[in-house]
Design an enzyme around this catalytic site. Sequence first.
Site, PDB file in Angstrom:
ATOM      1  N   LYS A 120       0.925  -1.273  -0.086  1.00 26.22           N
ATOM      2  CA  LYS A 120      -0.039   0.040  -0.003  1.00 26.22           C
ATOM      3  C   LYS A 120       0.880   1.220  -0.122  1.00 26.22           C
ATOM      4  O   LYS A 120       1.968   1.306   0.795  1.00 26.22           O
ATOM      5  CB  LYS A 120      -0.803  -0.028   1.227  1.00 26.22           C
ATOM      6  CG  LYS A 120      -2.177   1.101   1.162  1.00 26.22           C
ATOM      7  CD  LYS A 120      -2.858   0.779   2.561  1.00 26.22           C
ATOM      8  CE  LYS A 120      -3.891   1.857   2.798  1.00 26.22           C
ATOM      9  NZ  LYS A 120      -4.757   1.585   4.020  1.00 26.22           N
ATOM     10  N   SER A 199      -9.747   1.277   3.378  1.00 21.22           N
ATOM     11  CA  SER A 199      -8.793   2.176   2.579  1.00 21.22           C
ATOM     12  C   SER A 199      -7.586   1.516   1.615  1.00 21.22           C
ATOM     13  O   SER A 199      -7.145   1.901   0.810  1.00 21.22           O
ATOM     14  CB  SER A 199      -8.109   3.214   3.378  1.00 21.22           C
ATOM     15  OG  SER A 199      -7.096   2.906   4.242  1.00 21.22           O
ATOM     16  N   SER A 223      -9.894  -1.229   7.174  1.00 20.27           N
ATOM     17  CA  SER A 223      -9.148  -0.683   6.157  1.00 20.27           C
ATOM     18  C   SER A 223      -8.213  -2.043   5.622  1.00 20.27           C
ATOM     19  O   SER A 223      -8.055  -2.176   4.298  1.00 20.27           O
ATOM     20  CB  SER A 223      -8.167   0.168   6.158  1.00 20.27           C
ATOM     21  OG  SER A 223      -8.949   1.347   6.020  1.00 20.27           O
TER      22      SER A 223
END
Length: 583
Positions: A120, A199, A223
Amino acid sequence: MRRFARRFLVLATLLALVLGVVGVAAPIGLAAKPSDTNTTVRGIDVDAATIPELQDLMDSRKLTSAQLTRFYLRRIESLNPELNAVITVSSTALADARAADKARRNGDDRPLLGIPIIVKDNINTTGMPTTAGSYALAGSTPDDAFIVERLRDAGAILIGKANLSEWANFRSDPSSSGWSGVGGQTNMPYVLDRNPCGSSSGSGVVAASDLATITIGTETDGSIVCPSGANGVVGIKPTLGLWSRAGVVPISADQDTAGPMTRNVTDAAVLLGALTGVDPNDPATAAQTGHALTDYTPFLDDEALDGARIGVWRAGTYGPSTAAIVEPILADTIAALEAEGATVIDPTDIDLSMTADEFPALLCEFKTDIQTYLETYVSGTNPVDGEPYPQTLAELLAFNEAHPDLEGPWDSFLFELGDATNGRDAECAALRAGVTPPLQAEIDQVMADNDLDAIIALTNGPAWITNDDPEGGDTAATDGFANFVGSSTAAAASGYADITVPAGYHGVLPIGITFIGGAWDEPELIGFAFDFEQATQVRVPPTFIPTIGDDPLGGSGARQPATKAPKSVAPSRNGTWRMPPLR
């Protein structure tokens, strides 16, 4: 053994200069091919293969890391213009893979040797920008985070960075999960106009779409587990302190953690153990001593559920508008657990959704923790505007206001709320004291009262239609979250462990089940999740359907059963703030 673009990147030319990489999310040469479902390399289905199987194939010279990496790079080039799941592609990926192949020929047998991974884009990686999806950090290239150092030490090949909800979905109200200024809107691979949840949206889509073997996401509340559930993959939210948070763009050190997001439980277990370790720059990791392992694969037991006691948590995880959709999947899950020998306790009094002070605590913690990150890791001049990089939350706000063309269309309301606090003061500490210890005590009490080994709850509901209207976003798409399904807060706010695994489908939309445990319970949870996965064999790869219609709960498709049925089987939240736990 029992086996049951929202948009492309804006200002592509500018980004090519700013990011200095071989490829970015959209302008990489080929038109999107959303029908590309071929996941074979040299006759090997890499979608179905686990890391140990890939290692055996590479050891026997039937596959090389260079071949595997080239497959993923070509797949990113083909699919990413439609998916917007990858922000950055490493310029050294193939060279690194060839070096791994050479090391293997010389006897190297590290657990992740030659395995391509995407992390990420809020995790520091040497040689690639770490932007949290925001132009405010465009071109910022801090050195590796501790967990990335551990990845490289284990032999992994970092081939890119994944898109995300900008600032881990802690910037605007409303927002669209999976949207960032740098990366655009991430699209869900099962149905492209549906939302991938956030997210860690890009990480979930990368794993589901075979853009890398494994991925890493981060979670403050939901997330990892929500995008894992929504994209039909496995996600582990580890116990706080099992993985280091140093070098990861934060919301709050009291809840943040990175974790594996993979297509199967085996790969999640391999990745989890490879990245544990005490980091002197993250005091929370000291608590893992005596609890953490470097290898969780011995717990991949397809009889782990036999004799286990599993509690069911329903209250507050879904509402009446979604009950008809999710309760049959929950019923199938319970039946599968019982078929594997578990005793399932389904009381009506389990309710772990109380966390009234969580959001106010995150606001004040964020103000201090984001400043600490910026001051520690971000220096120099932003090539976007020639100004020094922001060093405080107030300066991030000022950047957004100065660059609405880059950081629009969403507002910065959560930034404003956080900046209005005093940061980590005595009042902030009191808020945290009203969240984590009481929730830990509540979970511990529920487990003890019912003599439970784990608690299950639905991870997510059917993916909603992505809504790019800055006046509505996810809030409007989920009918004010009346259609939202989630159970992440219990493990997130307590700092305890959980793991989500595919449980079923509504039409073609994946729905996951979460196993929740206590601190350092990863071995048991991995065993339960693996047994369930092997018994049900739920997951099927995505086929990139453009749309299934306008119904926010999944169109006209009926609930799709597991591809291999078990043998015996033919959100409102308390508090002052209503937003889904997707941070």
